[in-house]
Design a protein around this motif. Structure first.
Motif, PDB file in Angstrom:
ATOM      1  N   TYR A 107      -2.558 -13.668  -0.691  1.00  0.00           N
ATOM      2  CA  TYR A 107      -3.390 -14.045  -1.837  1.00  0.00           C
ATOM      3  C   TYR A 107      -3.069 -13.178  -3.042  1.00  0.00           C
ATOM      4  O   TYR A 107      -2.880 -13.688  -4.161  1.00  0.00           O
ATOM      5  N   TRP A 108      -3.006 -11.860  -2.847  1.00  0.00           N
ATOM      6  CA  TRP A 108      -2.764 -10.964  -3.967  1.00  0.00           C
ATOM      7  C   TRP A 108      -1.360 -11.141  -4.527  1.00  0.00           C
ATOM      8  O   TRP A 108      -1.151 -10.989  -5.741  1.00  0.00           O
TER       9      TRP A 108
ATOM     10  N   ARG B 177      -2.582  16.477  -5.819  1.00  0.00           N
ATOM     11  CA  ARG B 177      -1.854  15.322  -5.295  1.00  0.00           C
ATOM     12  C   ARG B 177      -2.882  14.238  -5.001  1.00  0.00           C
ATOM     13  O   ARG B 177      -3.796  14.426  -4.193  1.00  0.00           O
ATOM     14  N   ILE B 178      -2.713  13.084  -5.655  1.00  0.00           N
ATOM     15  CA  ILE B 178      -3.720  12.024  -5.628  1.00  0.00           C
ATOM     16  C   ILE B 178      -3.120  10.756  -5.054  1.00  0.00           C
ATOM     17  O   ILE B 178      -1.981  10.387  -5.376  1.00  0.00           O
ATOM     18  N   LEU B 179      -3.882  10.073  -4.203  1.00  0.00           N
ATOM     19  CA  LEU B 179      -3.495   8.765  -3.679  1.00  0.00           C
ATOM     20  C   LEU B 179      -4.479   7.721  -4.170  1.00  0.00           C
ATOM     21  O   LEU B 179      -5.696   7.874  -4.005  1.00  0.00           O
ATOM     22  N   ASP B 180      -3.958   6.651  -4.770  1.00  0.00           N
ATOM     23  CA  ASP B 180      -4.764   5.478  -5.120  1.00  0.00           C
ATOM     24  C   ASP B 180      -4.458   4.407  -4.087  1.00  0.00           C
ATOM     25  O   ASP B 180      -3.417   3.752  -4.145  1.00  0.00           O
ATOM     26  N   PHE B 181      -5.363   4.241  -3.121  1.00  0.00           N
ATOM     27  CA  PHE B 181      -5.158   3.279  -2.029  1.00  0.00           C
ATOM     28  C   PHE B 181      -5.675   1.919  -2.480  1.00  0.00           C
ATOM     29  O   PHE B 181      -6.840   1.771  -2.844  1.00  0.00           O
ATOM     30  N   GLY B 182      -4.803   0.907  -2.433  1.00  0.00           N
ATOM     31  CA  GLY B 182      -5.153  -0.403  -2.969  1.00  0.00           C
ATOM     32  C   GLY B 182      -5.038  -0.379  -4.476  1.00  0.00           C
ATOM     33  O   GLY B 182      -5.944  -0.814  -5.199  1.00  0.00           O
ATOM     34  N   CYS B 183      -3.912   0.118  -4.964  1.00  0.00           N
ATOM     35  CA  CYS B 183      -3.739   0.395  -6.393  1.00  0.00           C
ATOM     36  C   CYS B 183      -3.501  -0.844  -7.232  1.00  0.00           C
ATOM     37  O   CYS B 183      -3.502  -0.763  -8.467  1.00  0.00           O
TER      38      CYS B 183
ATOM     39  N   VAL C 109      -0.509   2.989  -3.586  1.00  0.00           N
ATOM     40  CA  VAL C 109      -0.023   2.123  -2.510  1.00  0.00           C
ATOM     41  C   VAL C 109      -0.845   0.844  -2.480  1.00  0.00           C
ATOM     42  O   VAL C 109      -2.050   0.851  -2.752  1.00  0.00           O
ATOM     43  N   ASP C 110      -0.180  -0.255  -2.155  1.00  0.00           N
ATOM     44  CA  ASP C 110      -0.851  -1.546  -2.057  1.00  0.00           C
ATOM     45  C   ASP C 110      -0.077  -2.425  -1.084  1.00  0.00           C
ATOM     46  O   ASP C 110       1.154  -2.327  -0.993  1.00  0.00           O
ATOM     47  N   SER C 111      -0.799  -3.294  -0.375  1.00  0.00           N
ATOM     48  CA  SER C 111      -0.149  -4.187   0.591  1.00  0.00           C
ATOM     49  C   SER C 111       0.556  -5.356  -0.079  1.00  0.00           C
ATOM     50  O   SER C 111       1.357  -6.039   0.556  1.00  0.00           O
ATOM     51  N   SER C 112       0.276  -5.591  -1.350  1.00  0.00           N
ATOM     52  CA  SER C 112       0.870  -6.723  -2.066  1.00  0.00           C
ATOM     53  C   SER C 112       2.155  -6.300  -2.766  1.00  0.00           C
ATOM     54  O   SER C 112       2.133  -5.539  -3.746  1.00  0.00           O
ATOM     55  N   ALA C 113       3.270  -6.813  -2.293  1.00  0.00           N
ATOM     56  CA  ALA C 113       4.547  -6.513  -2.933  1.00  0.00           C
ATOM     57  C   ALA C 113       4.582  -7.065  -4.352  1.00  0.00           C
ATOM     58  O   ALA C 113       5.212  -6.485  -5.245  1.00  0.00           O
TER      59      ALA C 113
ATOM     60  N   ARG D 166       4.074   2.154  -4.429  1.00  0.00           N
ATOM     61  CA  ARG D 166       4.750   1.809  -3.178  1.00  0.00           C
ATOM     62  C   ARG D 166       4.015   0.681  -2.461  1.00  0.00           C
ATOM     63  O   ARG D 166       2.784   0.629  -2.462  1.00  0.00           O
ATOM     64  N   THR D 167       4.796  -0.180  -1.820  1.00  0.00           N
ATOM     65  CA  THR D 167       4.221  -1.219  -0.967  1.00  0.00           C
ATOM     66  C   THR D 167       3.890  -0.615   0.384  1.00  0.00           C
ATOM     67  O   THR D 167       4.721   0.061   0.997  1.00  0.00           O
ATOM     68  N   SER D 168       2.673  -0.856   0.853  1.00  0.00           N
ATOM     69  CA  SER D 168       2.239  -0.350   2.151  1.00  0.00           C
ATOM     70  C   SER D 168       2.353  -1.441   3.199  1.00  0.00           C
ATOM     71  O   SER D 168       1.889  -2.564   2.989  1.00  0.00           O
TER      72      SER D 168
END
Length: 206
Positions: A58-59, A86-92, A112-116, A132-134
């Motif tokens: 969907y994304w 050092r910061i991570l934005d999960f679902g960026c 990081v995000d699951s949507s390429a 980055r793609t997760s």
């Protein structure tokens, strides 16, 4: 996903006019638990098939047209997180929040995000960011490797309780002890219109 507010003290979350969860001091009256309407919604969520959590298709489809506007409250974030953190934005998503962090001097941020598709868009709009793609959980990071982690409108995009618990557990693994977890999300609504929408979505997906 990038479209709610962390609390610095215990309290009661109330929806504000812009849809965010504001925190107020607890009332003196005893709170007996969720209303029957909210309990029904939570039961719908707990029965969700965990396979519905994988929404990258969907994304990917909407990556070029979505515009996220969920606010990052620097007045709360900056006193807690050093510029060297050092910061991570999960679902960026496409990296909007990472870009805001970079513009305020936070140069050590990973999104990081699951949507390429979202990540491809982000690399075009913000070529200097580390996006980055997760491929899913676990994330490819060592334990205790981040000083701060952002979850912006992420949990509301994960239908199942099990999926939400898995994400929070993984964040607990990679976030150092004493680190900052900034969760900002959308409240479930109990009015008739939104209840009907939740139930319709559950019926269509289930």
């Amino acid at each position: 996903r990038q479209d709610a507010e962390p609390s610095e003290r215990p309290g009661v979350a109330e929806p504000s006019p812009d849809g965010e969860a504001n925190v107020t001091d607890p009332p003196s009256a005893t709170i007996s638990g969720p209303s029957p309407a909210l309990r029904d919604i939570l039961l719908l969520q707990s029965d969700m098939d965990p396979s519905l959590d994988d929404q990258w298709a969907y994304w990917d489809r909407v990556a070029s047209e979505k515009t996220f506007s969920h606010p990052l409250r620097f007045d709360r974030f900056e006193p807690l997180v050093d510029r060297s953190a050092r910061i991570l934005d999960f679902g960026c998503g496409y990296g909007r929040t990472c870009g805001e962090l970079a513009s305020r001097g936070y140069a050590n941020t990973i999104g990081v995000d699951s949507s390429a598709g979202m990540i491809r868009r982000g690399k075009t709009e913000f070529p200097n960011l580390d996006l980055r793609t997760s491929a899913g959980l676990p994330l490819p990071f060592e334990a205790d490797s981040f000083d701060a982690t952002l979850l912006f409108a992420v949990l509301t995009s994960i239908p199942s309780d099990a999926g939400q618990h898995a994400v929070v557990g993984e964040i607990g693994r990679i976030l150092r002890p004493g680190g900052v977890l900034y969760v900002s999300d959308l409240l479930l609504q109990t009015d008739d219109r939104n209840r009907e929408r939740y139930e319709r979505s559950n019926s269509g997906l289930g």
